[in-house]
Motif scaffolding. Structure first.
Motif, PDB file in Angstrom:
ATOM      1  N   ALA A  28       0.831  -1.211   0.000  1.00 15.09           N
ATOM      2  CA  ALA A  28       0.000   0.000   0.000  1.00 15.09           C
ATOM      3  C   ALA A  28       0.860   1.253   0.000  1.00 15.09           C
ATOM      4  O   ALA A  28       0.508   2.266  -0.615  1.00 15.09           O
ATOM      5  N   SER A  29       2.022   1.190   0.666  1.00  9.38           N
ATOM      6  CA  SER A  29       2.912   2.359   0.749  1.00  9.38           C
ATOM      7  C   SER A  29       3.450   2.758  -0.623  1.00  9.38           C
ATOM      8  O   SER A  29       3.685   3.941  -0.898  1.00  9.38           O
ATOM      9  N   LYS A  30       3.635   1.775  -1.477  1.00 11.43           N
ATOM     10  CA  LYS A  30       4.143   2.076  -2.824  1.00 11.43           C
ATOM     11  C   LYS A  30       3.149   2.907  -3.626  1.00 11.43           C
ATOM     12  O   LYS A  30       3.522   3.587  -4.589  1.00 11.43           O
ATOM     13  N   HIS A  31       1.876   2.846  -3.236  1.00 11.72           N
ATOM     14  CA  HIS A  31       0.822   3.552  -3.970  1.00 11.72           C
ATOM     15  C   HIS A  31       0.200   4.676  -3.141  1.00 11.72           C
ATOM     16  O   HIS A  31      -0.793   5.268  -3.560  1.00 11.72           O
ATOM     17  N   ASN A  32       0.781   4.947  -1.955  1.00  9.33           N
ATOM     18  CA  ASN A  32       0.256   5.976  -1.033  1.00  9.33           C
ATOM     19  C   ASN A  32      -1.237   5.769  -0.742  1.00  9.33           C
ATOM     20  O   ASN A  32      -2.060   6.674  -0.869  1.00  9.33           O
ATOM     21  N   ILE A  33      -1.570   4.555  -0.352  1.00  6.03           N
ATOM     22  CA  ILE A  33      -2.945   4.193   0.001  1.00  6.03           C
ATOM     23  C   ILE A  33      -3.013   3.911   1.494  1.00  6.03           C
ATOM     24  O   ILE A  33      -2.159   3.192   2.041  1.00  6.03           O
ATOM     25  N   ASP A  34      -4.000   4.474   2.172  1.00  4.90           N
ATOM     26  CA  ASP A  34      -4.174   4.203   3.594  1.00  4.90           C
ATOM     27  C   ASP A  34      -4.917   2.896   3.805  1.00  4.90           C
ATOM     28  O   ASP A  34      -5.804   2.520   3.020  1.00  4.90           O
ATOM     29  N   VAL A  35      -4.565   2.200   4.886  1.00  2.00           N
ATOM     30  CA  VAL A  35      -5.130   0.884   5.192  1.00  2.00           C
ATOM     31  C   VAL A  35      -5.895   0.956   6.508  1.00  2.00           C
ATOM     32  O   VAL A  35      -5.347   1.378   7.529  1.00  2.00           O
ATOM     33  N   PHE A  36      -7.167   0.553   6.474  1.00  2.00           N
ATOM     34  CA  PHE A  36      -8.025   0.544   7.662  1.00  2.00           C
ATOM     35  C   PHE A  36      -8.328  -0.922   8.001  1.00  2.00           C
ATOM     36  O   PHE A  36      -9.027  -1.608   7.245  1.00  2.00           O
ATOM     37  N   VAL A  37      -7.802  -1.398   9.120  1.00  2.00           N
ATOM     38  CA  VAL A  37      -7.925  -2.810   9.497  1.00  2.00           C
ATOM     39  C   VAL A  37      -8.984  -2.948  10.590  1.00  2.00           C
ATOM     40  O   VAL A  37      -8.850  -2.364  11.674  1.00  2.00           O
ATOM     41  N   PHE A  38     -10.015  -3.732  10.316  1.00  2.00           N
ATOM     42  CA  PHE A  38     -11.104  -3.940  11.269  1.00  2.00           C
ATOM     43  C   PHE A  38     -10.980  -5.341  11.866  1.00  2.00           C
ATOM     44  O   PHE A  38     -11.078  -6.347  11.157  1.00  2.00           O
ATOM     45  N   LEU A  39     -10.727  -5.377  13.178  1.00  2.00           N
ATOM     46  CA  LEU A  39     -10.440  -6.628  13.879  1.00  2.00           C
ATOM     47  C   LEU A  39     -11.633  -7.101  14.690  1.00  2.00           C
ATOM     48  O   LEU A  39     -12.335  -6.290  15.304  1.00  2.00           O
ATOM     49  N   ASP A  40     -11.835  -8.409  14.711  1.00  2.00           N
ATOM     50  CA  ASP A  40     -12.730  -8.960  15.729  1.00  2.00           C
ATOM     51  C   ASP A  40     -11.984 -10.063  16.465  1.00  2.00           C
ATOM     52  O   ASP A  40     -10.999 -10.610  15.970  1.00  2.00           O
ATOM     53  N   TYR A  41     -12.427 -10.346  17.685  1.00  2.00           N
ATOM     54  CA  TYR A  41     -11.824 -11.402  18.488  1.00  2.00           C
ATOM     55  C   TYR A  41     -12.842 -12.495  18.775  1.00  2.00           C
ATOM     56  O   TYR A  41     -13.017 -12.929  19.905  1.00  2.00           O
ATOM     57  N   THR A  42     -13.539 -12.938  17.732  1.00  2.00           N
ATOM     58  CA  THR A  42     -14.454 -14.060  17.905  1.00  2.00           C
ATOM     59  C   THR A  42     -13.647 -15.350  18.050  1.00  2.00           C
ATOM     60  O   THR A  42     -12.556 -15.480  17.501  1.00  2.00           O
ATOM     61  N   SER A  43     -14.180 -16.285  18.807  1.00  2.00           N
ATOM     62  CA  SER A  43     -13.559 -17.609  18.937  1.00  2.00           C
ATOM     63  C   SER A  43     -14.623 -18.600  19.374  1.00  2.00           C
ATOM     64  O   SER A  43     -15.690 -18.214  19.866  1.00  2.00           O
ATOM     65  N   TYR A  44     -14.327 -19.870  19.192  1.00  2.00           N
ATOM     66  CA  TYR A  44     -15.295 -20.904  19.556  1.00  2.00           C
ATOM     67  C   TYR A  44     -15.532 -20.956  21.063  1.00  2.00           C
ATOM     68  O   TYR A  44     -16.565 -21.452  21.509  1.00  2.00           O
ATOM     69  N   GLU A  45     -14.590 -20.455  21.849  1.00  2.00           N
ATOM     70  CA  GLU A  45     -14.721 -20.522  23.302  1.00  2.00           C
ATOM     71  C   GLU A  45     -15.585 -19.390  23.871  1.00  2.00           C
ATOM     72  O   GLU A  45     -15.980 -19.433  25.029  1.00  2.00           O
ATOM     73  N   LYS A  46     -15.879 -18.367  23.056  1.00  2.00           N
ATOM     74  CA  LYS A  46     -16.606 -17.210  23.575  1.00  2.00           C
ATOM     75  C   LYS A  46     -18.116 -17.419  23.520  1.00  2.00           C
ATOM     76  O   LYS A  46     -18.627 -18.207  22.724  1.00  2.00           O
ATOM     77  N   SER A  47     -18.828 -16.684  24.378  1.00  2.00           N
ATOM     78  CA  SER A  47     -20.285 -16.799  24.441  1.00  2.00           C
ATOM     79  C   SER A  47     -20.928 -16.168  23.211  1.00  2.00           C
ATOM     80  O   SER A  47     -20.311 -15.356  22.506  1.00  2.00           O
ATOM     81  N   LYS A  48     -22.184 -16.527  22.978  1.00  2.00           N
ATOM     82  CA  LYS A  48     -22.921 -15.977  21.843  1.00  2.00           C
ATOM     83  C   LYS A  48     -23.019 -14.463  21.958  1.00  2.00           C
ATOM     84  O   LYS A  48     -22.853 -13.736  20.965  1.00  2.00           O
ATOM     85  N   GLU A  49     -23.276 -13.959  23.174  1.00  2.00           N
ATOM     86  CA  GLU A  49     -23.398 -12.513  23.376  1.00  2.00           C
ATOM     87  C   GLU A  49     -22.085 -11.804  23.051  1.00  2.00           C
ATOM     88  O   GLU A  49     -22.071 -10.735  22.434  1.00  2.00           O
ATOM     89  N   ASN A  50     -20.970 -12.390  23.473  1.00  2.00           N
ATOM     90  CA  ASN A  50     -19.673 -11.775  23.218  1.00  2.00           C
ATOM     91  C   ASN A  50     -19.367 -11.749  21.728  1.00  2.00           C
ATOM     92  O   ASN A  50     -18.824 -10.765  21.205  1.00  2.00           O
ATOM     93  N   ILE A  51     -19.714 -12.818  21.030  1.00  2.00           N
ATOM     94  CA  ILE A  51     -19.474 -12.873  19.581  1.00  2.00           C
ATOM     95  C   ILE A  51     -20.289 -11.802  18.861  1.00  2.00           C
ATOM     96  O   ILE A  51     -19.803 -11.136  17.942  1.00  2.00           O
ATOM     97  N   ILE A  52     -21.536 -11.586  19.299  1.00  2.00           N
ATOM     98  CA  ILE A  52     -22.361 -10.521  18.711  1.00  2.00           C
ATOM     99  C   ILE A  52     -21.669  -9.166  18.892  1.00  2.00           C
ATOM    100  O   ILE A  52     -21.610  -8.348  17.968  1.00  2.00           O
ATOM    101  N   GLY A  53     -21.142  -8.943  20.099  1.00  3.87           N
ATOM    102  CA  GLY A  53     -20.438  -7.684  20.365  1.00  3.87           C
ATOM    103  C   GLY A  53     -19.213  -7.508  19.497  1.00  3.87           C
ATOM    104  O   GLY A  53     -18.927  -6.405  19.012  1.00  3.87           O
ATOM    105  N   GLU A  54     -18.459  -8.594  19.272  1.00  7.25           N
ATOM    106  CA  GLU A  54     -17.261  -8.530  18.436  1.00  7.25           C
ATOM    107  C   GLU A  54     -17.628  -8.276  16.968  1.00  7.25           C
ATOM    108  O   GLU A  54     -17.017  -7.456  16.294  1.00  7.25           O
ATOM    109  N   LEU A  55     -18.647  -8.990  16.489  1.00  8.94           N
ATOM    110  CA  LEU A  55     -19.006  -8.884  15.071  1.00  8.94           C
ATOM    111  C   LEU A  55     -19.545  -7.511  14.697  1.00  8.94           C
ATOM    112  O   LEU A  55     -19.579  -7.160  13.514  1.00  8.94           O
TER     113      LEU A  55
END
Length: 634
Positions: A28-55
């Protein structure tokens, strides 16, 4: 206008992201483009409510504001993220590329799962004499895991071998799940297999540790292999025999292809690169020079990591302690500023905590907290730009980044991390040009503590508000809204004492309704209550707002105030009496209502007691009452 790319990924894949984001940023730097990274921390061990919050972070960006989308598809498999994002991309008709995962209608850059796994299977069968293999797979419906399994089966069949259907387990890509499953698997085995072939390195390391706890040695007693060629696999002892996918190179190629699509190039749908086997100690091969160097680095990390974690834990404790003291919303910025001005070495010099407007309003009202989506505006509770703390403010949510410079000649990468309590949206944290924060899962710990701190602040503010309301009720007369006797003791008298301590002249007024008993006896107590309320209203309208007015008892009132706030006390008395007359006339009441008012000036240097001052004002009121009664008698 500077171009922008939106990247979506799961944050748990920290080592993969370290390589992938580096490749994305460099291209991206070669083309001067900004990168916006959207992260979630969903996992199989997390509750349904927590996954909704992450998503919910998937709802944060308006994709029409971006020039392209890059999906790190091999991380987005827990909660249907791929399907959600595919629908959003196709709806906006925006150029998109998925890395390492094939999706309908979207171009894909991926490393195939077959050649490297075949090389691995050939190696352990031909070089190490493996005959019986136990397969440790990813989710049973995952196409990558299926491809890897089929590659192993094909090589086994080629060598006249077969896999016992019972020699398989779904480890869901998870270290912790394998740690839970392996003890029972090993306990039920009458004989170890020759090899545990795992669909990723994380599970392979989990298998190694479980075998060690059960008293077995790898590779002496059994071979273990993985897939992905994680750096942590070469730190591990024994080093993990694995399949390399060239993550850094693939992410660069995917970014370059996306930029080509953004510039009008035709779609290619599916571009595949070969994977390759990389031997390791866990299959019985000797330590390579590269792995030896990594082992030395791992030794240094063994010393430094606990120290880093301890320092970081102090930072988390500071978050808990600082924000746990918040009692009103106006303190949030102050406390976060005190926290991060002192220490922001982890977050870096450019980051912001953006709190959803609905969540902010819920602290003091019954406003519901959002579960899906974000409010139109965000309150920027804290923002640091180039190491400088910025004033508290707000932004439109669609703008995403406070103080964003779309004309910058330098490419920037922004990480967006959802802040939520279970399924309830609190906002997001955005960090600029510091993707290394993803290492060792520190960022998830920071996210959790900020979320807990905001939730605790909300509860503190609500409790404080409730306490103030209860306190207000306890000192307020229900009929008139003036202070009651408790309010007299807790508020009015301390106010008078404060004036005397500050050497300020004070006034004590006492008012009493004339012939109140006659009103009650002749017209009833409802009219009596009306008389009391009319008098209270007249007093409230007439006195300065800083003064304290008390319904002292029955139809008697006490008013205490700073003399300097009223330049004509007799004019104030007249204004009160005139307002009473006006109210009686407006209501067309059947009785005459008059009030006697007395007062006393309390000099700034007066040594009279409170009781004496009150008695003098009360005496002045009764003198006025006698005059009023004589006039009425005439």
């Amino acid at each position: 206008m500077k171009k922008k790319i939106a990247v979506f990924t799961n944050g748990w894949n920290d080592e993969y992201l370290d390589f992938a984001l580096e490749g994305i940023y460099d291209t991206a730097s070669k083309h001067n483009i900004d990168v916006f990274v959207f992260l979630d921390y969903t996992s199989y061990e997390k509750s349904k409510e927590n996954i909704i919050g992450e998503l919910n972070i998937l709802n944060l960006p308006d994709l029409s504001e971006f020039d392209g989308v890059l999906l790190l598809g091999n991380t987005l498999y827990v909660a249907g993220e791929i399907d959600i994002l595919r629908e959003k991309i196709l709806e906006k008709d925006i150029p998109a590329v998925c890395l390492e995962y094939l999706i309908d209608d979207i171009d894909c850059i991926r490393t195939e799962n077959i050649n490297g796994m075949k090389e691995l299977a050939e190696h352990i069968i031909e070089v190490h004499g493996v005959k019986r293999i136990f397969w440790v797979g990813g989710p049973s419906d995952n196409s990558e895991s299926i491809d890897r399994y089929n590659a192993v089966m094909e090589v086994m069949e080629k060598h006249g071998l077969s896999m016992n259907p019972e020699d398989t387990v779904d480890g869901s890509w998870s270290f912790s799940i394998i740690q839970q499953l392996m003890p029972k698997i090993l306990e039920e085995m009458t004989e170890l297999p020759d090899a545990f072939v795992c669909a990723n390195d994380v599970m392979a390391m989990g298998v190694c540790l479980s075998l060690e706890k059960a008293g077995y040695k790898v590779p002496d007693d059994v071979i273990v292999t993985g897939f992905d060629n994680l750096l942590s696999g070469s730190y591990f002892s024994p080093t993990i025999a694995s399949v390399d996918r060239g993550w850094n190179k693939r992410s660069s190629q995917a970014t370059e292809h996306l930029i080509e699509l953004m510039n009008g190039a035709p779609r290619e749908h599916d571009i595949i690169y070969n994977s390759s086997f990389d031997p390791g100690q866990s299959c019985g091969c000797p330590l390579t020079a590269e792995d030896a160097a990594n082992q030395k680095e791992a030794g240094r990390r063994t010393y430094s990591l606990p120290l880093e974690r301890t320092v970081f834990d102090w930072h988390l404790i500071d978050i808990d302690e600082y924000i746990g003291q918040v009692e009103v919303t106006s303190e949030l910025h102050e406390f976060f500023e005190n926290l991060w001005k002192n220490n922001h070495s982890y977050e870096g010099d450019n980051f912001a905590l953006c709190v959803d407007r609905a969540f902010m309003q819920s602290m003091e009202t019954d406003e519901p907290i959002l579960v899906e989506g974000y409010s139109e505006k965000m309150d920027v509770i804290f923002c640091m730009v180039d190491g400088k703390s910025m004033p508290q403010g707000s932004i439109y949510t669609k703008d995403l980044v406070p103080y964003y410079n779309s004309n910058s000649k330098k490419t920037s990468m922004y990480l967006f991390i959802p802040i939520h309590n279970r399924q309830y949206c609190e906002g997001y944290l955005v960090i600029k040009d510091n993707y290394k924060v993803l290492k060792d899962f520190y960022l998830n710990s920071l996210q959790s503590h900020i979320s807990s701190a905001l939730d605790r602040s909300r509860k503190n503010i609500q409790l404080e508000s409730m306490y103030k309301k209860l306190e207000e009720v306890s000192v307020t007369d229900e009929l008139t809204g003036l202070l009651n006797r408790m309010g007299y003791e807790k508020i009015a008298i301390p106010y008078l004492e404060e004036l005397r301590e500050q050497k300020k002249k004070a006034i004590i007024m006492v008012a009493d309704i004339n012939r109140m008993k006659l009103i009650n006896d002749k017209y009833g107590h409802l009219h009596g209550d009306m008389a009391i309320k009319i008098t209270a209203e007249a007093i409230k309208k007439s006195i300065p707002k800083e003064w304290k007015a008390v319904r002292y008892g029955g139809d008697e009132y006490v008013i205490i105030g700073e003399a300097a706030l009223c330049d004509n006390i007799n004019g104030l008395k007249k204004k009160t009496i005139d307002d009473i007359d006006r109210q009686v006339e407006d209501m067309n009441l059947p009785f005459k209502l008059s009030v006697s008012i007395g007062y006393v000036n309390v000099a700034s240097n007066s040594d009279l007691s409170m009781e004496e001052c009150f008695r003098m004002a009360d005496s002045a009121m009764y003198q006025m009452k006698e005059v009023a009664h004589k006039k009425e008698a005439l």
